[in-house]
Motif scaffolding. Sequence first.
Motif, short mmCIF file in Angstrom:
data_model
loop_
_atom_site.label_atom_id
_atom_site.label_comp_id
_atom_site.label_asym_id
_atom_site.label_seq_id
_atom_site.Cartn_x
_atom_site.Cartn_y
_atom_site.Cartn_z
N GLU A 1 -6.09 1.72 13.21
CA GLU A 1 -7.01 1.99 12.10
C GLU A 1 -8.06 3.01 12.51
OE1 GLU A 1 -4.94 -1.00 12.38
OE2 GLU A 1 -6.81 -2.10 12.66
N VAL B 1 -8.09 -0.53 -2.84
CA VAL B 1 -8.83 -0.84 -1.61
C VAL B 1 -9.69 -2.09 -1.81
CG1 VAL B 1 -10.58 0.03 0.00
CG2 VAL B 1 -8.77 1.53 -0.81
N TYR C 1 -16.02 4.17 2.92
CA TYR C 1 -15.24 3.14 3.63
C TYR C 1 -14.90 3.61 5.05
CZ TYR C 1 -11.38 -0.21 4.31
OH TYR C 1 -10.55 -1.18 4.78
N CYS D 1 -9.15 3.25 -5.75
CA CYS D 1 -10.31 2.53 -5.21
C CYS D 1 -10.14 1.03 -5.46
CB CYS D 1 -11.57 3.04 -5.87
SG CYS D 1 -13.07 2.38 -5.17
N PRO E 1 -7.76 6.00 3.93
CA PRO E 1 -8.42 4.72 3.66
C PRO E 1 -7.47 3.68 3.07
CG PRO E 1 -9.74 6.52 2.83
CD PRO E 1 -8.45 7.12 3.30
N VAL E 2 -6.52 4.11 2.22
CA VAL E 2 -5.59 3.13 1.65
C VAL E 2 -4.70 2.55 2.75
CG1 VAL E 2 -3.65 2.81 0.06
CG2 VAL E 2 -5.62 4.15 -0.64
N ALA F 1 -7.58 -5.00 -1.28
CA ALA F 1 -7.26 -5.17 0.13
C ALA F 1 -8.41 -5.80 0.91
CB ALA F 1 -6.89 -3.82 0.75
N MET F 2 -9.63 -5.68 0.38
CA MET F 2 -10.79 -6.20 1.12
C MET F 2 -11.05 -7.68 0.83
SD MET F 2 -13.21 -2.87 0.53
CE MET F 2 -14.76 -3.50 1.10
N ALA G 1 -6.88 0.12 4.74
CA ALA G 1 -7.13 -1.10 3.97
C ALA G 1 -5.85 -1.93 3.86
CB ALA G 1 -7.65 -0.73 2.58
N GLY G 2 -4.71 -1.24 3.65
CA GLY G 2 -3.44 -1.94 3.54
C GLY G 2 -3.07 -2.66 4.82
N TRP H 1 0.82 -1.22 0.00
CA TRP H 1 0.00 0.00 0.00
C TRP H 1 0.84 1.26 0.00
CZ3 TRP H 1 0.05 3.47 4.10
CH2 TRP H 1 0.53 3.01 5.33
N LEU I 1 -14.10 5.51 -1.09
CA LEU I 1 -13.09 5.65 -0.02
C LEU I 1 -13.68 6.41 1.16
CD1 LEU I 1 -9.68 6.33 -1.78
CD2 LEU I 1 -10.88 4.20 -1.41
#
Lengths: 183, 567
Positions: B415, B153, B386, B150, B507-508, B156-157, B511-512, B62, B383
């Motif tokens: 987070e 992300v 999210y 996006c 958000p990145v 990452a999910m 998510a990372g 990320w 994002l």
Amino acid sequence: MRNNLIPAIRLTIVCSVFFCGIYTLAVFGISKLAPENSSFTKSKSGFYETVGQSFTSDKYFNSRPSAVGYNAAGSGGSNKGPSNPDYLAEVQARIDTFLVHNPDLKKNEIPSDLVTASGSGIDPNISVQAAKVQVKRIAKVRNISETTINQIIEQQTEKPLLGLFGTEKINVLKLNLALDNLK
Amino acid sequence: MNTEILGVILMYATVVTLAIPLGRYIGKIFNYENTWLDKIFNPLDKLFFKLSGIDPTKEMNWKQHLVALLTINVVWFVLSMLVLTNMSWLPLNPDGNPSMSADLAFNTSVSFVTNTNLQHYSGESGLSYLGQLILMLWQFISAGTGIAICAVVFMAMKERTSETLGNFYSFFVRACTRILLPLALVVASLLAFNGTPMTFEGKDSLTTLEGQEQQVTRGPVAAFVAIKQLGTNGGGFYGPNSANPMENPNYFTNIVETISIFLIPIAMVFAIGYVLKRRKLALTIFGVMTIGFLLLLIPSIYFEMNGNTAITQMGIQQNMGSMEGKEVRFGSAASAYWAINTTCTSNGSVNAMHDSMTPLTGMFTLLGMMINCFYGGVGVGFLNFYIFIILAVFISGLMVGRTPEFLGKKIEAKEMKIAMVIALLHPFLILVSTAISSFLYAGNPTEYAGWLANPGYHGFSEMLYEFTSSSANNGSGFEGLGDNTPFWNIACGLVMLLARYLPIIGPVAIAGILASKKYIPESNGTLKTDTSTFGLMVFAVIAIVAALAFFPALTLGPIAEYFSMIK
């Protein structure tokens, strides 16, 4: 960062050639295929029918007020807020002027599009009601019957899309050209 | 039924119908599955990577994604500054328009590179065709950036534990060539076939029927307008944007352009369902966004169709609704619909002047930007959403006494801290900058008299709107604001910069970090995130965090104006 800089610059150049150059030329090429009457060209009368013109004299159907004097090289709206007292005074003045030019009219017959400025300042249309309230004046000035003028209005009325979606409207330029063609 | 309302229903029904297959297509693109356009795009993408010297198969974590994104954005900013401050002598300038001043070029470059498209210049007189084309380039690639990040992300999910999340350049090029380009070609062709200019000739002049001289600005408009609508960019070719009858000639083009605003943002929601194989989660997100959107839309249409109460008091008919700043060919319902579309997504194009709308419609457009995730901008809208999901998971977790988990990953303090900072950044930027400008104005109203075109509450709304629009990377404006001054150019530029990159980085990062954690399979104890209960929870978090933070400011602006107008 340094590892990314050179690829970033190169990718930017590739993108600019492709999206500024090739994409634009492709759209340009496709637009050449459009039939004459549906692309942006002057009609037989020598005017752009989509670009509104200023009409203020009594012998023509007047167009909507414009914040930029129908300047199609500097279009724009008034950006006046709904409660601004100067703005409301301006609207009142437009109503008064309109009543002076159309003495047979009652105030509550005037539709709002005739006393408010459009968003672009070059709105080519008015509502059907806005055309109808000007019939008496034009009949008098041009010395033609109201029925004839009403017929023209009916011919020039553009129905909503497929008769179902959007507003009913009239192109002021086309309406006035039809008026001039009567003789 | 009223044909104006029917038009609105048609536009919404069509965009959702088109977004479902498009969402599946976008999902396939980021899953690297075969699509029927591969024959054209596989060789094209290969050419892009070869010329750029990029290996699109190299996996990135990320942090590497963010570095790649930021580096290329810096390159764009520098190039943009160079072109905009030197346009006057560069080619493609048939009207002889001048170069931009440094502060205006700063504002404009930031604005277009950040996908905002706030315009402190007017297109007809402020840009050469080269300037317009370079801005059109940012409209493509800043939208591509949003979609690409996006996609990171989304990766990452997925149900796995992984450090690496694909290759940024690969996502970026795929977003530009396979999503934006074909759609833009279709929309641009529809526009060119319906009376939008597409030429490189300069101004035309003619004598009107009444005998006045009139000049008409032309240009490569169709190509420009298509991508400005599709990429949630919004910067118009002409000053009044899509209110101009050349940029948006009739009701049909208005339908096409309005649909283009929502198309990719809605499709991205369906793409989540496809990529993650979690259709129910996508539908829950879509449901929350749709309810929020409708809550803003319905009253706006009602107020615009009812007209300006001050004009009603003068005894004028308002059958068409409030018509100041609106075009007859669209009418008030389609104008209100566009206004809410463009502010809920971070588009910012307009087909009517927002400054002249009735006070509460003004408030709903502001709220759309303050919340900024009811569909939202291409890529970045999700994002933002999210962040609200993460907050809702944490709060629900606390309420039922369970460890907060989202898609099989534990959400912990780190987070949560990032999510809170990002959630509060948007109100912070808007309220602090509006407070500063109000303070300056109140302290010296004669010196800053040129700022506000309207007095009283509405004047305050103009300043609030400008910073909200900057911070939401929206780009629409209460255009009565005299905004081409060093103060507004620089202040809005800084707000746009912070409001673009921090809400991408946050958000990145979350998510990372989550992606590298151990995957815990769902059990009976897991908090379900694809139910209507959870949807309601997300909605409540959005209402509390985003909407309530702004309530005092809205009270001073549009709400006060509304009450001052009813007697």
